[in-house]
Every structure is written in structure tokens, then in C-alpha cells.
Design a protein around this motif. Structure first.
Motif, PDB file in Angstrom:
ATOM      1  N   THR A  22      -0.814   4.957   8.798  1.00  0.00           N
ATOM      2  CA  THR A  22      -0.927   5.292   7.722  1.00  0.00           C
ATOM      3  C   THR A  22       0.008   3.630   6.994  1.00  0.00           C
ATOM      4  O   THR A  22       0.124   3.701   5.887  1.00  0.00           O
ATOM      5  N   LYS A  23      -0.027   2.849   7.919  1.00  0.00           N
ATOM      6  CA  LYS A  23      -0.082   1.670   7.029  1.00  0.00           C
ATOM      7  C   LYS A  23      -1.231   0.833   6.978  1.00  0.00           C
ATOM      8  O   LYS A  23      -1.883   1.050   6.820  1.00  0.00           O
ATOM      9  N   GLY A  68      -2.035  -2.352  10.156  1.00  0.00           N
ATOM     10  CA  GLY A  68      -2.002  -1.468  11.708  1.00  0.00           C
ATOM     11  C   GLY A  68      -3.607  -1.476  12.214  1.00  0.00           C
ATOM     12  O   GLY A  68      -4.410  -1.086  11.263  1.00  0.00           O
ATOM     13  N   ALA A  74      12.580   8.738  13.611  1.00  0.00           N
ATOM     14  CA  ALA A  74      12.088   8.454  14.230  1.00  0.00           C
ATOM     15  C   ALA A  74      12.861   8.800  15.172  1.00  0.00           C
ATOM     16  O   ALA A  74      13.239   8.165  15.461  1.00  0.00           O
TER      17      ALA A  74
HETATM   18  P1  ADP Z   1      -0.143   1.354  13.885  1.00  0.00           P
HETATM   19  O1  ADP Z   1       0.966   0.673  14.210  1.00  0.00           O
HETATM   20  O2  ADP Z   1      -1.184   0.315  13.995  1.00  0.00           O
HETATM   21  O3  ADP Z   1       0.154   1.883  12.365  1.00  0.00           O
HETATM   22  P2  ADP Z   1       0.137   3.438  15.744  1.00  0.00           P
HETATM   23  O4  ADP Z   1      -0.660   4.271  16.908  1.00  0.00           O
HETATM   24  O5  ADP Z   1       1.005   2.061  16.787  1.00  0.00           O
HETATM   25  O6  ADP Z   1      -0.504   2.557  14.729  1.00  0.00           O
HETATM   26  O7  ADP Z   1       1.149   4.069  14.628  1.00  0.00           O
HETATM   27  C1  ADP Z   1       0.736   4.733  14.448  1.00  0.00           C
HETATM   28  C2  ADP Z   1       1.152   5.564  13.079  1.00  0.00           C
HETATM   29  O8  ADP Z   1       2.886   6.658  13.692  1.00  0.00           O
HETATM   30  C3  ADP Z   1       2.308   3.957  12.033  1.00  0.00           C
HETATM   31  O9  ADP Z   1       1.012   4.311  11.004  1.00  0.00           O
HETATM   32  C4  ADP Z   1       2.492   5.402  11.466  1.00  0.00           C
HETATM   33  O10 ADP Z   1       3.148   5.878  10.603  1.00  0.00           O
HETATM   34  C5  ADP Z   1       3.537   5.909  12.384  1.00  0.00           C
HETATM   35  N1  ADP Z   1       4.588   5.443  12.962  1.00  0.00           N
HETATM   36  C6  ADP Z   1       4.767   4.697  14.344  1.00  0.00           C
HETATM   37  N2  ADP Z   1       6.208   4.570  14.790  1.00  0.00           N
HETATM   38  C7  ADP Z   1       7.271   5.161  13.872  1.00  0.00           C
HETATM   39  C8  ADP Z   1       8.229   4.785  13.491  1.00  0.00           C
HETATM   40  N3  ADP Z   1       8.928   4.375  14.545  1.00  0.00           N
HETATM   41  N4  ADP Z   1       8.341   5.837  12.612  1.00  0.00           N
HETATM   42  C9  ADP Z   1       8.079   5.665  11.313  1.00  0.00           C
HETATM   43  N5  ADP Z   1       6.148   5.953  12.147  1.00  0.00           N
HETATM   44  C10 ADP Z   1       5.935   5.677  12.935  1.00  0.00           C
END
Ligand code: ADP
Length: 695
Positions: free
Chosen positions: A640-641, A646, A675
Motif C-alpha cells: 500500500t506504500k 515499498g 497492527a
Molecule cells: P512493503 O513493505 O514493501 O509494502 P510488505 O510485504 O512488507 O511490503 O508489506 C505489505 C503491506 O503490508 C504494506 O504495504 C502495508 O500496507 C502492510 N503492512 C505491513 N506491515 C504493516 C504494519 N505494521 N502496519 C500496517 N500495515 C502494514
């Protein structure tokens, strides 16, 4: 039930009959007693009257005596003595108590007992009834108490005239003791009461002088069945007395005869007992007859039931769907039911007394059947059940069968029951089943192969799709720094003459190269293969090392960190590099999520041991995860980044690593915001893991 009721009714009737008989016997005896008493009473009355009548002539006799008259006309002592002597002799002869002559004034002038009672002359008899009767010219018959002795006495008097002139009276005194003696006390007790109700004579001398009422005050009147009224004096003497009285009007006396009523009670009791005894005997006889009848009936019913049961058993045996054969201890057939005859195509004539072994192909059932048949007569026989063998029909054809042999219960000669079930159909079905199973297995194998190739194709397609998605993301991610680097390189060329500005641009290019290296490193981790050997790795140590990496970032962002470790074993099977990679991703994401958080930023790590597993929770106070993306979080390239921030590979890598190590991960939102990611891994087990590794 009905006969029991009848029995109760008969018993009741018997008791009533006994009571009735007792009552009738008492009544009858009382009637007899009453009749007997009446006769006795009559006898007593006539006896009494006879006694009294025996003295009737005596006063008259005295009045006719010349000396008596002379004494009355010319009283003188000499004449008085003479007359007294005459009276004395006469009284003695007549048996009276006393005789005396009264003058016109009622005074005694002569007295039979003159020798003993001289004072008798002094007493006046002028007011006594017997004198007054004589004075009136009547013959007196009066009861009175004797003036001298006070004892009850009966007086007879007669007037004495001289030329029709009353000159005196002749009186006879009869003490009632005489009457008492005369009537005696033999026979039934009797009592005589005077007009005032006082007893003047009685068979029991001690009663004399008592009031009649004292004996008869609790009198009970009872009416007998023939209408006679009887009176009973319960308290007289010992027994209940039956009293019968007659009133003698002329004398004013009442004569009562008493009878013991005990015989009536005795007869009543005897009759009651006899009737009751008879009735009980009758009831017992009825009972005995009833019992005998019931016994006969029950015997008949039992026999009938037995016959019916035997018939039923025969029917069951004949119509049974299994062959039943009985054999003796020599193995000869004694009986075959319909099914057995049908199974072997035999007739009873052909089969009976034949050896059982003829029905079997002994070559194929030699073992257990032969052993059982050889032991039939001995004590070593053991029953056989569910044995398969091949039977031989009368026409020589064979068929598969299942048989059992067991000994039949009984006391006489030993008998054995052989049950035979034709299993041709079952065998056919089994064969069909086997064929079907074989063909099914072939089909399943072919289908599995088909499915496998389809799965491979699908995986391939999925891989290609993933590769496509990844390629475009990588292209996108790498294009951006490449374009920037190209721009910076062009600028560098122009800035060749300006070395001070060149250094800054080269730093930018360096940073972009770093970023590209990060992207490729991440991709490299994703492509990393599962290591051959797993080592025991302490999760606590991994946490410490990872947190040390984030030290500066925590300070910059002002995150409040809390770490909770488990007290015991915290080792898992893995490799520390990959486990740290997992933690870096989770903590990095948590810090990213808290970037925009106002207020306190909290990061909590909690490691707990759950038996064979270790569990680690990484929770933050960030914005949390949108509900609709919760199930996509772990998909590769889901992010979602913003582009450049991301790649969406972090969580996919995390899940891939954890599953490789036998664990997994899930995510949820916390109730208070933020979360929470929870991962679990199998705890390190020394022996098992070593063995696993050796194998
Ligand atoms: P990235 O970090 O590159 O986006 P990840 O697979 O690590 O990819 O994370 C996928 C998605 O999960 C993130 O884009 C985010 O939206 C969500 N996410 C992960 N960890 C958290 C968290 N601690 N709080 C909220 N959303 C999270």
C-alpha cells in the motif's frame, strides 16, 4: 383373580355362617333352659303351696277344741297350762313352729312354746294382721316377721266364737326356715321375696334378708327367636343367671328360679367353632381343589408351550437359510435340515448315517476340519467357527462354503452341530469387488497423473504471472533510479569543471546505486533456497541483534519499545540470518506504519513458549491494516506504500521463510489501534531434530 375373590367370599360366608350358628345354638339352648326353668318353677310353686296347704286345717282344728274355748271364756292358769300342753303336742305332731291362742284383746292365753318363752304372754298381738283378720271373722294367711325372734314367718289364723261371739283367735306360726328346709337347695337355685322386695327364703341361706334388687339390679331382658323374653342377672353368683319368676298374688310373694346360662354360651361357642372349623375345612378343600386345577392347567399350558416351541424350533431349523447338520461322535450325520439337503443336493435317505467328511473336498479343507472330525469322540474337541472350505454336491460339483462345528448341550450321547453357509455368491461378489478395485486404482492413477500435469501447468502459469508482476515492479523500481542516475551522470559531465558540485552529484548517484542494491538484495532473499542444515537458533538473541540494527531509527522516531522474553528454552530450528530477515521486515513495517502516528509510538515484542512451539508477537500503535486487505498482505508484491517506498515483497518473504522452517504467521488489528503480527515456530528438540538430521 376371579377364583381368589370367590375364595374371599366363601371365607366371609363361612365366618358369617359360624356366627349365625353360634347365635342359633345360644338361642336354642336358652329356649331349652327357659323351658326347664319354667318346669322347675312350677314344681317349686306347687311344692310350696302343698306345704302351706298342709297347715291350713290346723287353726280350724284349734278353734274346735273345747279346752281352748273354755280357757277363753273362763281364763285360769290351770286351763292355760293344759291348753299350752295340748298346743305343744299338736305343734310337734304338725311340724309347725308355734301355735298360740289369743283372747279377744289380742293377748296370748296359751302358747305351744310356753316352756321356753314365758315373755310371749306379755306381748300384745292386737295389731298384727293375722289377729285382725280373725277378728273380722276371716281366716288369716299372713306373712310377717315374728314378734319374738324377728325371723320371717307365715301366720295362719282362725276366729274362735262362742255363740256367735268372737272370743279369741287360734294362730299357727310357720317359720320360713321350714319352707327353706322343705324346698332344700338341691336342683336349681331359688329365692322367695316378700311384698317389700326382701328375700324371705332362698336356697342360699345367706341371701335371706337381702333386698331382691341387690341381686337383680343389672337385669337384662332378651327376646329369643321364638318370642320368649328371658331375663338375665349377669352379676349374680359367678355365672350369668337366667331368672324366671312367678308372683303368688294371694301371698304377695315372688318365687324366682335361677339357671346358669353358661351352657348356652358353651353351646354357642362349640357350635360356632364347629361351624367355623367345618367352614375352614371346606375352604381348605376348595383351595386344594383350586390349586390342583391351577396346577393341572399350568402343566397343560407348559406342555402346550413346549410343543409349540419345539414346533417353532423345527420350523426355524427347516426354514433356516443356513445348512444345519447334526453328527454323532463318530462323525455320522444324524439330521440335515432342508437347507443343508438343498446345498448338497441330497435326500435324507442318501445322507443319514453317512460320514460328514463326504460332504467336503477333504483335499482342500484337510487342516482344521480333519482335526475337528478326528477329535469328535475325545475330550480334546475344540469348536470351530467361521472356517472356509469347499463342499461337494451329490452330483460331484463343488462350491465354496463356510462352516462351524460345536458341541450341542445335553446329558446323553454327545452330539455336534455343523452349520454350513454357501458362500458362492460372496466369493463372486468379492471377485467382482477386487476387479472393480483394480480398475478403480488404474483410474485414480491416471486421474492423478492428469491432475499433476494440470497442477504443474497451473504452477507454471502462476509463476509466469508472478514473474510478470515482479518484472514490471522491478522494471519500475529500477527504472526510476536509472533515469535519475542518467540525469545525474549528464549533469556530472557538465559539472566537470565544477569539482565542488560534482562530489554532491556523485553522492546522489551513490545513494541511487545503494537503493538498486537493496532491491536486488531483497529479490535475492526471496530466491534464497532452504538451507540444507538447520541449527538451533535462539529467538531472543535474534531479537536483540535486530533491535540493535534499528537503534538509531528508534531514537529518531521516538518509539517506546517493550520486549518480553520467555523464561525457558527459546531456541528454534533455523538459521539466524533468515530469522533476522523476518524480524527486520516486521519491525521495519511497524515503524513505517507509525510514521504518521500522533502521540506515543509503541512497539511491543512478546516471545512466549507454548509447549512444542515458540510464539512471537510484534505489535505497534500505528494506523493498522484495512480489513479488506488483511487476506492479501502476504501475497508477493502487495503493497500500500507509494512507488519507490515499498516493493510488497517483505511479508511474502517472511511467510516463505517461516513456512520453510515449519512455522507460519498471521496478522490482525489490535482493539486499541495498530497492527499485530503473530508468528510461531517449532521449538528446537535435541533428540528428534538430531535424528531427523541423521536420516
Ligand atoms: P512493503 O513493505 O514493501 O509494502 P510488505 O510485504 O512488507 O511490503 O508489506 C505489505 C503491506 O503490508 C504494506 O504495504 C502495508 O500496507 C502492510 N503492512 C505491513 N506491515 C504493516 C504494519 N505494521 N502496519 C500496517 N500495515 C502494514
Amino acid at each position: 383373580m376371579r377364583s381368589a375373590l370367590l375364595l374371599v367370599a366363601v371365607s366371609l360366608a363361612a365366618v358369617l355362617l359360624a356366627l349365625f350358628a353360634a347365635h342359633r345354638a345360644r338361642d336354642w339352648t336358652l329356649q331349652q333352659l327357659h323351658r326347664q326353668g319354667a318346669e322347675t318353677l312350677l314344681e317349686r310353686v306347687s311344692e310350696m303351696r302343698g306345704w302351706l296347704d298342709g297347715y291350713d286345717y290346723l287353726p280350724f282344728l284349734l278353734t274346735q277344741n273345747r279346752d281352748v274355748r273354755a280357757l277363753l271364756l273362763y281364763p285360769n292358769q290351770e286351763m292355760g297350762v293344759r291348753v299350752s300342753r295340748y298346743l305343744e303336742q299338736t305343734s310337734l305332731v304338725a311340724g309347725s313352729t308355734a301355735l298360740f291362742i289369743l283372747d279377744v284383746g289380742g293377748r296370748a292365753v296359751a302358747f305351744s312354746n310356753w316352756r321356753d318363752q314365758q315373755d310371749f304372754y306379755l306381748r300384745s298381738h292386737a295389731r298384727r294382721n293375722y289377729f285382725l283378720d280373725a277378728r273380722k271373722g276371716e281366716q288369716g294367711r299372713r306373712f310377717a316377721l315374728a314378734g319374738d325372734t324377728g325371723s320371717p314367718a307365715f301366720y295362719l289364723s282362725a276366729p274362735i266364737y262362742d255363740a256367735r261371739r268372737f272370743v279369741g283367735a287360734a294362730v299357727v306360726r310357720l317359720n320360713l326356715e321350714l319352707l327353706q328346709r322343705r324346698l332344700g337347695n338341691a336342683g336349681l337355685p331359688w329365692l322367695l321375696s316378700g311384698p317389700e322386695g326382701t328375700l324371705i327364703a332362698a336356697s342360699e341361706p345367706t341371701w335371706v334378708g337381702r333386698a331382691l334388687a341387690s341381686l337383680s339390679h343389672s337385669e337384662q331382658v332378651q327376646r329369643l327367636l321364638n318370642g320368649t323374653e328371658i331375663r338375665r342377672w349377669p352379676e349374680v353368683l359367678e355365672g350369668r343367671r337366667l331368672a324366671q319368676s312367678v308372683e303368688l298374688d294371694d301371698l304377695g310373694w315372688t318365687l324366682t328360679v335361677l339357671q346358669d346360662s353358661e351352657p348356652a354360651e358353651r353351646n354357642s361357642r362349640t357350635a360356632g367353632l364347629f361351624t367355623l372349623g367345618g367352614s375352614i375345612a371346606f375352604c381348605l378343600l376348595l383351595l386344594y381343589l383350586r390349586e390342583r386345577r391351577l396346577k393341572h392347567r399350568s402343566q397343560r399350558e407348559t406342555q402346550l408351550a413346549l410343543r409349540r416351541s419345539e414346533q417353532r424350533q423345527r420350523d426355524i431349523i427347516d426354514t433356516a437359510q443356513v445348512g444345519l447338520i447334526t453328527v454323532d461322535s463318530a462323525g455320522r450325520m444324524l439330521f440335515l435340515n432342508g437347507m443343508a439337503l438343498k446345498q448338497f443336493g441330497l435326500s435324507p435317505k442318501l445322507a443319514l448315517q453317512q460320514p460328514l467328511s463326504r460332504l467336503f473336498c477333504m483335499s482342500q479343507a484337510a487342516g482344521p476340519l480333519e482335526a475337528a472330525l478326528s477329535r469328535l469322540g475325545s475330550s480334546g474337541f475344540a469348536p470351530l467357527t467361521g472356517q472356509e472350505a469347499v463342499g461337494r454336491r451329490a452330483d460331484g460339483s463343488e462350491f465354496p462354503l463356510m462352516f462351524s462345528i460345536r458341541e450341542m448341550p445335553g446329558n446323553g450321547q454327545r452330539r455336534f452341530l455343523v452349520t454350513v453357509i454357501d458362500i458362492s455368491r460372496r466369493k463372486r461378489l468379492e471377485q467382482a469387488l477386487r476387479d472393480a478395485r483394480d480398475s478403480l486404482e488404474d483410474k485414480v492413477e491416471a486421474r492423478t497423473r492428469e491432475l499433476h500435469s494440470m497442477q504443474q501447468e497451473l504452477i507454471q502459469a502462476e509463476k509466469l504471472a508472478a514473474l510478470g508482476r515482479m518484472s514490471s515492479a522491478v522494471v519500475h523500481e529500477l527504472n526510476q533510479p536509472l533515469t535519475a542516475m542518467r540525469t545525474y551522470v549528464a549533469i556530472c559531465r557538465q559539472l566537470n569543471e565544477r569539482p565542488d558540485l560534482l562530489a554532491g552529484n556523485l553522492e546522489q548517484i551513490d545513494a541511487l546505486v545503494d537503493r538498486m542494491a537493496l532491491i536486488t538484495r531483497q529479490l535475492k532473499t526471496f530466491a534464497y533456497r532452504k538451507p540444507e542444515r538447520l541449527e538451533p537458533v535462539s529467538l531472543g538473541d535474534c531479537i536483540d541483534r535486530t533491535l540493535a540494527l534499528f537503534g538509531t531509527r528508534f531514537d529518531e522516531t521516538g518509539v517506546e519499545l517493550s520486549v518480553e522474553r520467555c523464561s525457558g528454552e527459546d531456541r528454534v530450528a533455523g538459521d539466524s540470518a533468515r530469522l533476522e530477515q523476518v524480524l527486520i521486515n516486521l519491525i521495519g513495517n511497524a515503524l513505517d506504519a507509525m510514521t504518521d502516528t500522533q502521540g506515543t509510538r509503541r512497539l511491543a515484542l512478546r516471545l512466549t513458549s507454548r509447549g512444542e512451539q515458540l510464539q512471537l508477537e510484534v505489535c505497534d500503535s500505528g494506523g493498522g491494516i484495512a480489513e479488506d486487505v488483511l487476506d492479501k498482505l502476504f501475497d508477493p508484491f502487495f503493497t500500500t506504500k507509494s512507488i519507490g517506498s515499498g516493493l510488497g515483497l517483505g511479508l511474502a518473504i517472511v511467510r516463505s521463510i517461516l513456512r520453510d522452517l515449519g512455522g507460519d504467521i498471521d496478522a490482525r488489528n489490535r482493539a486499541g489501534g495498530g497492527a499485530c503480527f503473530r508468528l510461531w515456530l517449532p521449538a528446537w528438540v535435541e533428540v528428534t531434530t538430531t535424528n531427523d538430521r541423521e536420516t
